[in-house]
Design a protein around this motif. Sequence first.
Motif, PDB file in Angstrom:
ATOM      1  N   ARG A   1      40.831  27.789  27.999  1.00 40.48           N
ATOM      2  CA  ARG A   1      39.462  28.279  27.819  1.00 40.48           C
ATOM      3  C   ARG A   1      38.461  27.148  27.996  1.00 40.48           C
ATOM      4  O   ARG A   1      37.379  27.338  28.553  1.00 40.48           O
ATOM      5  CB  ARG A   1      39.295  28.913  26.440  1.00 40.48           C
ATOM      6  CG  ARG A   1      39.845  30.300  26.359  1.00 40.48           C
ATOM      7  CD  ARG A   1      39.478  30.968  25.032  1.00 40.48           C
ATOM      8  NE  ARG A   1      40.496  31.925  24.710  1.00 40.48           N
ATOM      9  CZ  ARG A   1      41.547  31.691  23.915  1.00 40.48           C
ATOM     10  NH1 ARG A   1      41.689  30.536  23.328  1.00 40.48           N
ATOM     11  NH2 ARG A   1      42.436  32.627  23.695  1.00 40.48           N
ATOM     12  N   ASP A   2      38.825  25.959  27.520  1.00 44.90           N
ATOM     13  CA  ASP A   2      37.943  24.798  27.614  1.00 44.90           C
ATOM     14  C   ASP A   2      37.645  24.398  29.059  1.00 44.90           C
ATOM     15  O   ASP A   2      36.641  23.745  29.312  1.00 44.90           O
ATOM     16  CB  ASP A   2      38.553  23.589  26.888  1.00 44.90           C
ATOM     17  CG  ASP A   2      38.578  23.750  25.375  1.00 44.90           C
ATOM     18  OD1 ASP A   2      37.907  24.663  24.850  1.00 44.90           O
ATOM     19  OD2 ASP A   2      39.289  22.951  24.720  1.00 44.90           O
ATOM     20  N   VAL A   3      38.521  24.756  29.991  1.00 41.57           N
ATOM     21  CA  VAL A   3      38.312  24.380  31.395  1.00 41.57           C
ATOM     22  C   VAL A   3      37.989  25.580  32.282  1.00 41.57           C
ATOM     23  O   VAL A   3      38.241  25.563  33.482  1.00 41.57           O
ATOM     24  CB  VAL A   3      39.509  23.579  31.961  1.00 41.57           C
ATOM     25  CG1 VAL A   3      39.636  22.248  31.261  1.00 41.57           C
ATOM     26  CG2 VAL A   3      40.803  24.371  31.899  1.00 41.57           C
ATOM     27  N   GLY A   4      37.443  26.642  31.679  1.00 47.21           N
ATOM     28  CA  GLY A   4      36.918  27.730  32.477  1.00 47.21           C
ATOM     29  C   GLY A   4      37.777  28.965  32.616  1.00 47.21           C
ATOM     30  O   GLY A   4      37.465  29.851  33.400  1.00 47.21           O
ATOM     31  N   PHE A   5      38.866  29.059  31.851  1.00 45.15           N
ATOM     32  CA  PHE A   5      39.719  30.239  31.931  1.00 45.15           C
ATOM     33  C   PHE A   5      39.300  31.308  30.919  1.00 45.15           C
ATOM     34  O   PHE A   5      40.057  32.236  30.658  1.00 45.15           O
ATOM     35  CB  PHE A   5      41.182  29.859  31.651  1.00 45.15           C
ATOM     36  CG  PHE A   5      41.912  29.252  32.813  1.00 45.15           C
ATOM     37  CD1 PHE A   5      43.190  29.691  33.144  1.00 45.15           C
ATOM     38  CD2 PHE A   5      41.371  28.219  33.556  1.00 45.15           C
ATOM     39  CE1 PHE A   5      43.887  29.124  34.198  1.00 45.15           C
ATOM     40  CE2 PHE A   5      42.057  27.642  34.611  1.00 45.15           C
ATOM     41  CZ  PHE A   5      43.317  28.098  34.935  1.00 45.15           C
ATOM     42  N   GLY A   6      38.119  31.210  30.363  1.00 43.90           N
ATOM     43  CA  GLY A   6      37.684  32.115  29.310  1.00 43.90           C
ATOM     44  C   GLY A   6      37.600  33.570  29.707  1.00 43.90           C
ATOM     45  O   GLY A   6      37.702  34.464  28.866  1.00 43.90           O
ATOM     46  N   ASP A   7      37.434  33.836  31.004  1.00 48.91           N
ATOM     47  CA  ASP A   7      37.339  35.226  31.462  1.00 48.91           C
ATOM     48  C   ASP A   7      38.679  35.776  31.947  1.00 48.91           C
ATOM     49  O   ASP A   7      38.752  36.888  32.449  1.00 48.91           O
ATOM     50  CB  ASP A   7      36.295  35.345  32.573  1.00 48.91           C
ATOM     51  CG  ASP A   7      36.646  34.531  33.809  1.00 48.91           C
ATOM     52  OD1 ASP A   7      37.392  33.542  33.684  1.00 48.91           O
ATOM     53  OD2 ASP A   7      36.162  34.873  34.902  1.00 48.91           O
TER      54      ASP A   7
END
Length: 122
Positions: free
Chosen positions: A65-71
Amino acid sequence: MTAAVRALRGATTVDADTAEQVRARTVALLQAMLDRNGVHHDDIISVLFTATDDIHSVFPATAARDVGFGDIPLICARELDIVDATERCIRVLMHLTTERARDELRHVYLEGAAGLRDDLPE
């Protein structure tokens, strides 16, 4: 070839169960998986993380999530506690859409996990 749903595997280990190292090694593994296979963010369907029973400091999905996988749908699970298994190990199963054939995917095993699948090509 038309796009198909495929699964990409990877694993890494940490030297110590610290949030910083779990995050750093998870990010390095994910980046290597993407780079080695030409996977773009929008190609990723979901990611399953497992961790051995000796990792308690942070969820590997937190690093993602910290590197942009939040979606992207992410889930963590506990790895089986097998005698003599690789310690402090994080495994990843990434589902993606790709035009690559199954035998063209390059799975990634880093750090102490490098010997887990020595049958796979670089």
